[in-house]
Design a protein around this motif. Structure first.
Motif, mmCIF file in Angstrom:
data_model
loop_
_atom_site.group_PDB
_atom_site.id
_atom_site.type_symbol
_atom_site.label_atom_id
_atom_site.label_comp_id
_atom_site.label_asym_id
_atom_site.label_seq_id
_atom_site.Cartn_x
_atom_site.Cartn_y
_atom_site.Cartn_z
ATOM 1 N N SER A 149 1.269 -0.855 -0.176
ATOM 2 C CA SER A 149 0.250 -0.530 -0.216
ATOM 3 C C SER A 149 1.594 0.999 -0.092
ATOM 4 O O SER A 149 1.945 1.337 0.476
ATOM 5 C CB SER A 149 -1.160 0.012 1.337
ATOM 6 N N ILE A 150 0.338 2.134 -1.151
ATOM 7 C CA ILE A 150 0.944 3.448 -0.843
ATOM 8 C C ILE A 150 0.496 4.703 0.251
ATOM 9 O O ILE A 150 1.406 5.269 0.248
ATOM 10 C CB ILE A 150 0.957 4.254 -2.373
ATOM 11 N N ASP A 151 -0.122 3.995 0.822
ATOM 12 C CA ASP A 151 -0.707 4.841 2.817
ATOM 13 C C ASP A 151 0.626 5.056 2.838
ATOM 14 O O ASP A 151 0.528 6.146 4.635
ATOM 15 C CB ASP A 151 -2.133 4.254 2.695
ATOM 16 N N VAL A 152 0.789 4.437 3.565
ATOM 17 C CA VAL A 152 2.240 4.137 4.552
ATOM 18 C C VAL A 152 3.767 4.740 4.222
ATOM 19 O O VAL A 152 4.859 4.703 4.686
ATOM 20 C CB VAL A 152 2.642 2.579 4.759
ATOM 21 N N ILE A 153 3.840 4.588 3.419
ATOM 22 C CA ILE A 153 5.162 5.814 2.940
ATOM 23 C C ILE A 153 5.307 7.102 3.689
ATOM 24 O O ILE A 153 4.431 7.764 2.826
ATOM 25 C CB ILE A 153 5.168 6.184 1.065
ATOM 26 N N PRO A 154 6.506 7.572 3.957
ATOM 27 C CA PRO A 154 6.176 8.439 5.297
ATOM 28 C C PRO A 154 6.702 9.864 4.116
ATOM 29 O O PRO A 154 6.489 9.675 2.943
ATOM 30 C CB PRO A 154 7.505 8.477 5.394
ATOM 31 N N GLU A 155 5.760 11.305 4.180
ATOM 32 C CA GLU A 155 6.271 11.815 3.758
ATOM 33 C C GLU A 155 7.952 13.159 3.683
ATOM 34 O O GLU A 155 8.225 12.628 4.685
ATOM 35 C CB GLU A 155 5.373 13.763 5.002
ATOM 36 N N ALA A 156 7.676 13.432 2.882
ATOM 37 C CA ALA A 156 9.040 13.634 2.583
ATOM 38 C C ALA A 156 9.036 14.899 3.786
ATOM 39 O O ALA A 156 8.408 16.238 4.362
ATOM 40 C CB ALA A 156 9.276 14.242 1.349
ATOM 41 N N GLY A 157 10.414 15.347 4.741
ATOM 42 C CA GLY A 157 11.108 16.412 5.349
ATOM 43 C C GLY A 157 12.322 16.341 5.445
ATOM 44 O O GLY A 157 13.047 15.584 5.843
ATOM 45 N N GLU A 158 11.972 17.773 6.167
ATOM 46 C CA GLU A 158 13.642 17.557 7.270
ATOM 47 C C GLU A 158 13.855 16.904 8.330
ATOM 48 O O GLU A 158 12.724 17.368 9.376
ATOM 49 C CB GLU A 158 13.704 19.263 6.994
ATOM 50 N N GLU A 159 15.186 17.095 8.998
ATOM 51 C CA GLU A 159 15.123 15.957 10.078
ATOM 52 C C GLU A 159 17.620 16.277 10.045
ATOM 53 O O GLU A 159 17.597 15.541 9.956
ATOM 54 C CB GLU A 159 14.663 14.495 10.150
ATOM 55 N N LYS A 160 16.799 16.351 11.740
ATOM 56 C CA LYS A 160 18.086 17.496 11.963
ATOM 57 C C LYS A 160 18.959 17.589 10.396
ATOM 58 O O LYS A 160 20.172 17.483 9.855
ATOM 59 C CB LYS A 160 19.187 16.425 11.904
ATOM 60 N N ASN A 161 18.505 18.861 9.601
ATOM 61 C CA ASN A 161 18.878 19.661 8.874
ATOM 62 C C ASN A 161 19.096 18.671 7.205
ATOM 63 O O ASN A 161 20.113 19.476 6.105
ATOM 64 C CB ASN A 161 20.824 20.110 8.935
ATOM 65 N N ILE A 162 18.929 17.497 7.298
ATOM 66 C CA ILE A 162 18.951 16.271 6.126
ATOM 67 C C ILE A 162 17.574 16.398 5.747
ATOM 68 O O ILE A 162 16.400 15.837 6.411
ATOM 69 C CB ILE A 162 19.549 15.028 6.595
ATOM 70 N N TYR A 163 17.460 16.384 4.239
ATOM 71 C CA TYR A 163 15.779 16.116 3.437
ATOM 72 C C TYR A 163 15.535 14.907 3.127
ATOM 73 O O TYR A 163 16.754 14.618 2.282
ATOM 74 C CB TYR A 163 15.665 17.679 2.250
ATOM 75 N N PHE A 164 14.560 14.180 3.115
ATOM 76 C CA PHE A 164 14.555 12.413 3.202
ATOM 77 C C PHE A 164 13.409 13.010 2.109
ATOM 78 O O PHE A 164 12.186 13.066 2.902
ATOM 79 C CB PHE A 164 14.195 11.738 4.627
ATOM 80 N N ASP A 165 13.439 12.201 1.482
ATOM 81 C CA ASP A 165 12.322 11.289 0.553
ATOM 82 C C ASP A 165 12.033 10.367 0.661
ATOM 83 O O ASP A 165 13.831 9.338 0.490
ATOM 84 C CB ASP A 165 12.897 11.798 -1.298
ATOM 85 N N PHE A 166 11.099 9.884 0.624
ATOM 86 C CA PHE A 166 10.856 8.125 0.712
ATOM 87 C C PHE A 166 10.155 7.482 -0.343
ATOM 88 O O PHE A 166 9.032 8.728 -1.256
ATOM 89 C CB PHE A 166 9.792 8.497 2.014
ATOM 90 N N GLN A 167 10.329 7.083 -1.318
ATOM 91 C CA GLN A 167 9.866 6.219 -2.326
ATOM 92 C C GLN A 167 9.363 4.080 -2.130
ATOM 93 O O GLN A 167 10.611 3.757 -1.208
ATOM 94 C CB GLN A 167 10.804 6.186 -4.128
ATOM 95 N N LEU A 168 7.973 4.615 -3.068
ATOM 96 C CA LEU A 168 8.100 2.889 -2.871
ATOM 97 C C LEU A 168 7.936 2.239 -3.717
ATOM 98 O O LEU A 168 7.000 2.501 -5.030
ATOM 99 C CB LEU A 168 6.835 2.696 -2.212
ATOM 100 N N TRP A 169 8.595 1.270 -4.499
ATOM 101 C CA TRP A 169 8.579 0.302 -5.787
ATOM 102 C C TRP A 169 8.734 -1.160 -5.147
ATOM 103 O O TRP A 169 8.699 -1.976 -5.083
ATOM 104 C CB TRP A 169 10.164 0.546 -6.565
ATOM 105 N N ASP A 170 7.155 -1.378 -5.798
ATOM 106 C CA ASP A 170 5.982 -2.778 -4.934
ATOM 107 C C ASP A 170 6.234 -3.183 -6.819
ATOM 108 O O ASP A 170 6.285 -2.996 -7.873
ATOM 109 C CB ASP A 170 5.019 -2.827 -4.330
ATOM 110 N N ILE A 171 5.883 -4.300 -7.031
ATOM 111 C CA ILE A 171 5.257 -4.976 -8.811
ATOM 112 C C ILE A 171 4.232 -4.574 -8.960
ATOM 113 O O ILE A 171 3.996 -4.653 -10.128
ATOM 114 C CB ILE A 171 4.955 -6.020 -7.753
ATOM 115 N N GLU A 172 3.323 -3.522 -7.645
ATOM 116 C CA GLU A 172 2.878 -3.006 -8.928
ATOM 117 C C GLU A 172 2.970 -1.677 -9.688
ATOM 118 O O GLU A 172 3.006 -1.274 -11.144
ATOM 119 C CB GLU A 172 1.196 -2.576 -7.672
ATOM 120 N N ARG A 173 4.060 -1.396 -9.156
ATOM 121 C CA ARG A 173 4.460 0.141 -9.394
ATOM 122 C C ARG A 173 5.333 -0.989 -10.596
ATOM 123 O O ARG A 173 5.591 -0.271 -11.982
ATOM 124 C CB ARG A 173 5.423 0.968 -9.092
#
Length: 672
Positions: A149-173
């Motif tokens: 499910s794509i609903d559990v992908i964390p939101e992109a955001g900044e943490e301790k001056n590091i910008y995190f981006d999250f992506q999910l590649w499952d069989i459907e994608r």
């Protein structure tokens, strides 16, 4: 093909990779998904690794030095040959394990825990720690051959001056990308049905016999949604390699969207596109575009990817962001590829994309592709040839060609073009630059090396004929077999550097006279070459791990010409290769390694050994193999002596003495 069918096929293909490359199933899945992400443009490259402790896991990584971005990949492998679900908790845990890895490395907690023998992971840990002042962007990818499910992908955001981006590649994608690439999911932009919008446009009458032109202003919010659905599927395939999201290049676009969204239309040059069909609706004599078929962005990929990436950030408002749009509708569908190629090239000539980026369409690469579709691989038995090598001139071409086939045609395709006999344009750069004794350029990475290679072929202008193609495939075989030999040594890292340096060293030590014809005809390297390579591995390994300046990063050391200069004249025993050279080459090699014959006895020994017919050596070689006589080294030497006798090549004293020893010993052990 349904999603369930695709899931089973994907796993089966990964298992073939396990067999071919002798890697784990999880690594094979990681590698195959990486191929899709690279094809989609989301990822530039990836290095397989495997590190797992409590609360921490990593399966692959990439450091984009140019843009100061670190990509981390974690894989959830599903082993059953059916469509399987992945729980939300497993997905969340995977994202957290990669993030935990980053922070543990960043804070210096892993340097003492990761063994230096695990060099690929150790390199990553060092890079994360050493780039603490420069890297501000980290992307975490969770890969799985299950359905999630794509609903559990964390939101992109900044943490301790590091910008995190999250992506999910499952069989459907993955399945969606497969459908797009195979033209089984046509790219159809229906503005009314999908976006509740009619696109006001200006239509230019009688512009050309080849195209109709439309100009419009497109809301960025709609462009972001279109790109989110089709990704690289809407970026013209011949330059797909080069239209990737680059943080530095697009920082200004992001800044404008965030700080001056109302000025975006004025600041940005817009996008240039092509289409097969454009549907127009008139309201009060004003033309509106309602639908577009087979839409491709040929210029503006950076703008499109940047808008999409920025739209994924929390709190971003695109309501005032608009993009200038040009559509060239191709009138003659049969000329679609040709005209789109030209539009793409000329539209991009005003941007940062270099001419070399379009070299995949040059005569050099097109001719190699033609040979790869027509030249059958020689068979050792003399029977009918059944397979060829597949040159993937544009990224994703192999998957694209296969995906267009029926099930039975697809199986035939698999037999004709074996997966381990596929090679790409960057691969050609690696093969040729390694053979040209420039391993330091190869060590700079596939993309950088390819740019250098392009300049080389522009200057040298090589003629691609049948012989050139055969020798290119021989270099591919040499590269792949050395890669396999090095992998079996389990050195822990720097495999790519080792392969490049080993090929360069063999090329140098033999004065580029190693018989590539033998490799092409046999589709493998000889036992003698394999033995020689194995003896060279510890020398090269010790060399690259002993940089001239202590403390220098090994990867950086391998990129320096000084590394190659310091290696090439080191001692290496290459006498095993004598039989694999031409007569002229054998003479040169003998001059290089021959001993001084000072006695009449030495001369007689050489004359006696040289008088034995080739058939005798081949007969003894066959007898020894069938009866398990002598060591593998001696059995190979017997065969080599037969080859040398056939060529009437001069023997060294060492070879002659061994020849006399083997003749005597074979008679004593029953050879008649």
């Amino acid at each position: 093909m349904t999603l369930s069918d695709f899931s089973v096929d994907f796993l089966e293909n990964a298992l073939l990779t396990v067999e071919d490359e002798k890697i784990s199933q999880e690594d094979a899945i990681t590698q195959d998904i990486l191929e899709y992400t690279i094809d989609s443009g989301d990822v530039v490259a990836g290095e397989l690794c495997h590190y797992k402790v409590r609360g921490i896991k990593i399966n692959a990584w990439n450091y984009d030095e140019e843009n100061e971005v670190i990509d981390l990949f974690v894989t959830i492998f599903k082993s059953e040959a059916k469509l399987q679900k992945v729980s939300d908790k497993d997905i969340e845990d995977a994202f957290n394990k990669a993030r935990n890895f980053f922070w543990a490395a960043r804070e210096g907690k892993l340097l003492t825990k990761v063994d230096e023998s695990e060099t690929i992971v150790f390199d990553l840990v060092q890079i994360i720690e050493q780039t603490r002042t420069t890297v501000k962007n980290v992307r975490i990818f969770v890969f799985t051959n299950g359905q999630a499910s794509i609903d559990v992908i964390p939101e992109a955001g900044e943490e301790k001056n590091i910008y995190f981006d999250f992506q999910l590649w499952d069989i459907e994608r993955l399945y969606q990308q497969y459908l797009i690439r195979s033209d089984k999911q046509p790219i159809e932009i229906d503005f009314i049905s999908d976006y509740n919008y009619k696109l006001k446009c200006l239509f230019m009458d009688n512009v050309s016999e080849n195209v109709d032109c439309y100009l419009a202003i497109l809301p960025a919010s709609i462009l972001a949604k279109i790109y989110g659905k089709y990704r690289q599927g809407i970026l013209e395939k011949n330059v797909r390699n080069f239209l990737q999201f680059k943080t530095k290049v697009n920082r200004g676009i992001r800044k404008t969207i965030i700080g001056s969204s109302d000025m975006f239309l004025s600041y940005n040059n817009g996008i240039s596109t092509t289409a097969e069909k454009v549907y127009i609706q008139h309201d009060d004599n004003i033309p509106y575009i309602t639908k577009i078929e087979n839409w491709q962005i040929v210029n503006g990929g950076q703008t499109t990817a940047s808008i999409f990436a920025t739209s994924m950030e929390k709190g971003i408002d695109l309501s005032k962001v608009f993009v200038q749009l040009k559509i060239s509708k191709i009138k003659n569908v049969e000329e679609m590829d040709t005209i789109v190629g030209y539009i793409s090239q000329y539209a991009n000539s005003q941007t940062g994309i270099k001419d070399s980026d379009f070299e995949v369409n040059s005569e050099f690469f097109v001719t190699i592709q033609q040979f790869s579709r027509s030249e059958w691989v020689p068979t050792l038995t003399g029977g009918r040839a059944t397979s060829k090598w597949y040159f993937e001139r544009t990224r994703g071409q192999y998957l694209e060609d296969k995906a267009k086939l029926t099930s039975s045609e697809s199986k035939k395709f698999d037999k004709e073009y074996l997966k381990n006999r596929k090679f790409t344009t960057p691969d050609i750069g690696k093969y040729e630059m390694s053979w040209q004794q420039k391993p330091y350029d190869v060590s700079k990475g596939a993309e950088n090396n390819f740019k250098i290679f392009i300049e080389e072929i522009k200057n040298d202008k090589p003629v691609v004929d049948k012989r050139y193609y055969h020798q290119l495939i021989a270099k591919a075989i040499l590269f792949k077999e050395i890669d396999s030999i090095v992998a079996k040594e389990k050195l822990g890292g720097y495999k790519a550097n080792m392969v490049a340096y080993l090929i360069a060293w063999i090329s140098y030590k033999t004065n580029k006279r190693l018989s590539l014809d033998y490799i092409w005809e046999n589709q493998r390297i000889s036992e003698g070459l394999a033995v020689t390579l194995k003896s060279m591995i510890p020398i090269v390994w010790d060399h690259i791990n002993s940089p001239a300046k202590a403390g220098t990063n090994i990867g950086e050391w391998c990129k320096k010409p000084e590394c190659w200069v310091a290696l090439k004249d080191k001692a290496a025993d290459i006498e095993e290769l004598t039989a694999e050279l031409t007569e002229i080459n054998t003479q040169r090699l003998n001059e290089h390694i021959s001993e001084q014959y000072t006695s009449e006895f030495d001369v007689k020994v050489i004359e006696e050994a040289s008088s034995v017919d080739a058939e005798v050596w081949f007969s003894i070689s066959k007898w020894a193999k069938e009866n398990n006589k002598f060591t593998p080294f001696d059995r190979k030497l017997l065969f080599n002596l037969g080859v040398l006798a056939n060529r009437k090549a001069a023997l060294t004293l060492k070879q002659a003495k061994n020849a006399i020893r083997l003749i005597k010993s074979s008679k004593e052990q029953g050879f008649v």
